[in-house]
Design a protein around this motif. Structure first.
Motif, PDB file in Angstrom:
ATOM      1  N   TRP A  68       0.860  -1.178   0.000  1.00 27.25           N
ATOM      2  CA  TRP A  68       0.000   0.000   0.000  1.00 27.25           C
ATOM      3  C   TRP A  68       0.894   1.224   0.000  1.00 27.25           C
ATOM      4  N   THR A  69       0.603   2.169  -0.872  1.00 29.00           N
ATOM      5  CA  THR A  69       1.441   3.355  -0.989  1.00 29.00           C
ATOM      6  C   THR A  69       0.568   4.571  -1.290  1.00 29.00           C
ATOM      7  N   ALA A  70       1.202   5.743  -1.356  1.00 24.72           N
ATOM      8  CA  ALA A  70       0.469   6.990  -1.572  1.00 24.72           C
ATOM      9  C   ALA A  70       1.254   7.894  -2.521  1.00 24.72           C
ATOM     10  N   VAL A  71       0.513   8.662  -3.316  1.00 27.96           N
ATOM     11  CA  VAL A  71       1.162   9.570  -4.254  1.00 27.96           C
ATOM     12  C   VAL A  71       0.186  10.689  -4.607  1.00 27.96           C
ATOM     13  N   ASN A  72       0.731  11.849  -4.969  1.00 29.26           N
ATOM     14  CA  ASN A  72      -0.075  12.969  -5.452  1.00 29.26           C
ATOM     15  C   ASN A  72      -0.131  12.955  -6.975  1.00 29.26           C
ATOM     16  N   ILE A  73      -1.210  13.468  -7.515  1.00 32.25           N
ATOM     17  CA  ILE A  73      -1.455  13.393  -8.954  1.00 32.25           C
ATOM     18  C   ILE A  73      -0.354  14.085  -9.756  1.00 32.25           C
ATOM     19  N   GLN A  74       0.287  15.117  -9.178  1.00 32.16           N
ATOM     20  CA  GLN A  74       1.293  15.861  -9.949  1.00 32.16           C
ATOM     21  C   GLN A  74       2.552  15.056 -10.239  1.00 32.16           C
ATOM     22  N   HIS A  75       2.678  13.875  -9.607  1.00 27.49           N
ATOM     23  CA  HIS A  75       3.869  13.059  -9.821  1.00 27.49           C
ATOM     24  C   HIS A  75       3.705  12.032 -10.943  1.00 27.49           C
ATOM     25  N   LEU A  76       2.520  11.955 -11.557  1.00 30.11           N
ATOM     26  CA  LEU A  76       2.360  11.029 -12.671  1.00 30.11           C
ATOM     27  C   LEU A  76       3.123  11.555 -13.885  1.00 30.11           C
ATOM     28  N   GLU A  77       3.868  10.661 -14.505  1.00 32.19           N
ATOM     29  CA  GLU A  77       4.779  11.029 -15.582  1.00 32.19           C
ATOM     30  C   GLU A  77       4.058  11.740 -16.725  1.00 32.19           C
ATOM     31  N   SER A  78       2.907  11.204 -17.152  1.00 35.02           N
ATOM     32  CA  SER A  78       2.219  11.757 -18.315  1.00 35.02           C
ATOM     33  C   SER A  78       1.611  13.125 -18.038  1.00 35.02           C
ATOM     34  N   LEU A  79       1.455  13.477 -16.759  1.00 32.68           N
ATOM     35  CA  LEU A  79       0.827  14.751 -16.404  1.00 32.68           C
ATOM     36  C   LEU A  79       1.846  15.841 -16.070  1.00 32.68           C
ATOM     37  N   ASN A  80       3.123  15.526 -16.209  1.00 30.48           N
ATOM     38  CA  ASN A  80       4.171  16.457 -15.788  1.00 30.48           C
ATOM     39  C   ASN A  80       4.065  17.804 -16.500  1.00 30.48           C
ATOM     40  N   ASP A  81       3.853  17.776 -17.801  1.00 27.66           N
ATOM     41  CA  ASP A  81       3.750  19.024 -18.557  1.00 27.66           C
ATOM     42  C   ASP A  81       2.506  19.807 -18.159  1.00 27.66           C
ATOM     43  N   ALA A  82       1.386  19.102 -17.997  1.00 30.98           N
ATOM     44  CA  ALA A  82       0.140  19.770 -17.629  1.00 30.98           C
ATOM     45  C   ALA A  82       0.259  20.414 -16.249  1.00 30.98           C
ATOM     46  N   VAL A  83       0.865  19.706 -15.316  1.00 31.94           N
ATOM     47  CA  VAL A  83       1.042  20.236 -13.962  1.00 31.94           C
ATOM     48  C   VAL A  83       1.955  21.457 -13.988  1.00 31.94           C
ATOM     49  N   ALA A  84       3.001  21.422 -14.798  1.00 35.59           N
ATOM     50  CA  ALA A  84       3.913  22.562 -14.900  1.00 35.59           C
ATOM     51  C   ALA A  84       3.184  23.790 -15.446  1.00 35.59           C
ATOM     52  N   ARG A  85       2.285  23.577 -16.412  1.00 31.73           N
ATOM     53  CA  ARG A  85       1.517  24.704 -16.955  1.00 31.73           C
ATOM     54  C   ARG A  85       0.559  25.267 -15.899  1.00 31.73           C
ATOM     55  N   ILE A  86      -0.030  24.397 -15.107  1.00 29.25           N
ATOM     56  CA  ILE A  86      -1.009  24.826 -14.114  1.00 29.25           C
ATOM     57  C   ILE A  86      -0.353  25.563 -12.956  1.00 29.25           C
ATOM     58  N   THR A  87       0.712  24.968 -12.419  1.00 26.80           N
ATOM     59  CA  THR A  87       1.298  25.457 -11.164  1.00 26.80           C
ATOM     60  C   THR A  87       2.561  26.279 -11.346  1.00 26.80           C
ATOM     61  N   GLY A  88       3.195  26.163 -12.518  1.00 25.71           N
ATOM     62  CA  GLY A  88       4.490  26.823 -12.710  1.00 25.71           C
ATOM     63  C   GLY A  88       5.626  26.055 -12.078  1.00 25.71           C
ATOM     64  N   VAL A  89       5.343  24.851 -11.585  1.00 23.02           N
ATOM     65  CA  VAL A  89       6.365  24.012 -10.930  1.00 23.02           C
ATOM     66  C   VAL A  89       6.457  22.689 -11.677  1.00 23.02           C
ATOM     67  N   ARG A  90       7.680  22.330 -12.083  1.00 23.76           N
ATOM     68  CA  ARG A  90       7.881  21.038 -12.750  1.00 23.76           C
ATOM     69  C   ARG A  90       8.407  20.036 -11.721  1.00 23.76           C
ATOM     70  N   MET A  91       7.726  18.900 -11.615  1.00 26.73           N
ATOM     71  CA  MET A  91       8.102  17.881 -10.647  1.00 26.73           C
ATOM     72  C   MET A  91       9.351  17.118 -11.100  1.00 26.73           C
ATOM     73  N   ARG A  92      10.333  17.049 -10.223  1.00 24.14           N
ATOM     74  CA  ARG A  92      11.550  16.279 -10.520  1.00 24.14           C
ATOM     75  C   ARG A  92      11.331  14.790 -10.282  1.00 24.14           C
ATOM     76  N   GLU A  93      10.430  14.464  -9.371  1.00 22.02           N
ATOM     77  CA  GLU A  93      10.179  13.066  -9.033  1.00 22.02           C
ATOM     78  C   GLU A  93       8.850  12.642  -9.650  1.00 22.02           C
ATOM     79  N   THR A  94       8.903  11.771 -10.652  1.00 20.58           N
ATOM     80  CA  THR A  94       7.686  11.283 -11.296  1.00 20.58           C
ATOM     81  C   THR A  94       7.673   9.757 -11.266  1.00 20.58           C
ATOM     82  N   VAL A  95       6.482   9.194 -11.447  1.00 23.58           N
ATOM     83  CA  VAL A  95       6.339   7.737 -11.483  1.00 23.58           C
ATOM     84  C   VAL A  95       5.644   7.353 -12.789  1.00 23.58           C
TER      85      VAL A  95
END
Length: 241
Positions: free
Chosen positions: A140-167
């Motif tokens: 059992w584990t936990a993760v936030n949506i912004q760490h999904l690999e395919s959503l990295n670009d979308a999250v960066a556009r939304i928040t202005g922050v690009r996640m270094r750690e993705t899954v």
């Protein structure tokens, strides 16, 4: 040529079940952002499983100093963390070998997207989890949506922050259970103001940046969409079977 029998099991669905046989099951507690209560919900579920006679142990939990989260961990067996020296400091990481030796039915391993300190067997925590699953241990584990690999670009556009750690998104697809841990933006902002997510100085900075109402609403929409797509896939697979 005769039409295929609609009642005949789908060969691909059957093959998928055979491949998964012997592997542990993955349960992911998914949130739109930090602070929604993923670790809390995971511990609640572990306590319920323990009362039902299951054997859950804590491989690694990050409470971030939240007293209510630590209280929920009481009574659950903890596997001691591995201490690794790196750049004049000592870091604590998941002790993979200790968990494999203990071989619990279920192990809780928080923060799926975590990048391990050099010196561990795998560079990423999700790779640790893959090894545990391969040995037949449920994780059992936990993760936030912004760490999904395919959503990295979308999250960066939304928040202005690009996640270094993705899954990899494949982890979501392979998960046996996907649990959405949801709070409205206003509820989460209230938690921030009450000091239930970060200490006051960090909370003020978060409210001025990542945790703006518009960011939280957009991230929540991504989380809801991801879970809805997974439910649709589950329904299709059940119909094929």
């Amino acid at each position: 040529m005769m039409d295929p029998d609609p009642n005949r099991p789908d060969p691909e669905a059957l093959l998928s079940e055979v491949v998964q046989a012997g592997r542990g099951g993955l349960k992911i507690f998914l949130g739109a952002s930090p602070g929604v209560g993923k670790t809390f919900k995971m511990l609640q579920a572990a306590q319920e499983a323990r009362r039902d006679g299951v054997d859950p142990v804590i491989g690694l939990i990050e409470s971030h100093g939240r007293a209510e989260t630590e209280a929920l961990a009481e009574g659950l067996e903890r596997i001691a963390r591995q201490r690794i020296p790196y750049r004049s400091r000592v870091f604590e990481e998941l002790d993979l070998d200790a968990i494999l030796q203990r071989a619990p039915a279920v192990v809780l391993v928080d923060e799926l997207a975590h990048r391990n300190i050099p010196g561990t067997r795998h560079p990423r925590r999700y790779q640790d989890i893959e090894e545990l699953l391969g040995h037949g241990i449920d994780v059992w584990t936990a993760v936030n949506i912004q760490h999904l690999e395919s959503l990295n670009d979308a999250v960066a556009r939304i928040t202005g922050v690009r996640m270094r750690e993705t899954v990899p998104d494949a982890l979501i697809a392979k998960a046996r259970d996907l649990v959405l841990v949801d709070l409205t933006p206003s509820e989460l902002i209230d938690r921030l103001k009450q000091g239930k997510v970060y200490v006051p100085e960090q909370a003020r900075a978060a409210l001025d940046g990542f945790f703006s109402p518009s960011n939280l609403a957009a991230l929540r929409e991504l989380a809801l969409q991801t879970v809805a797509e997974r439910i649709d896939l589950d329904v299709r697979a059940a119909m094929r079977r």
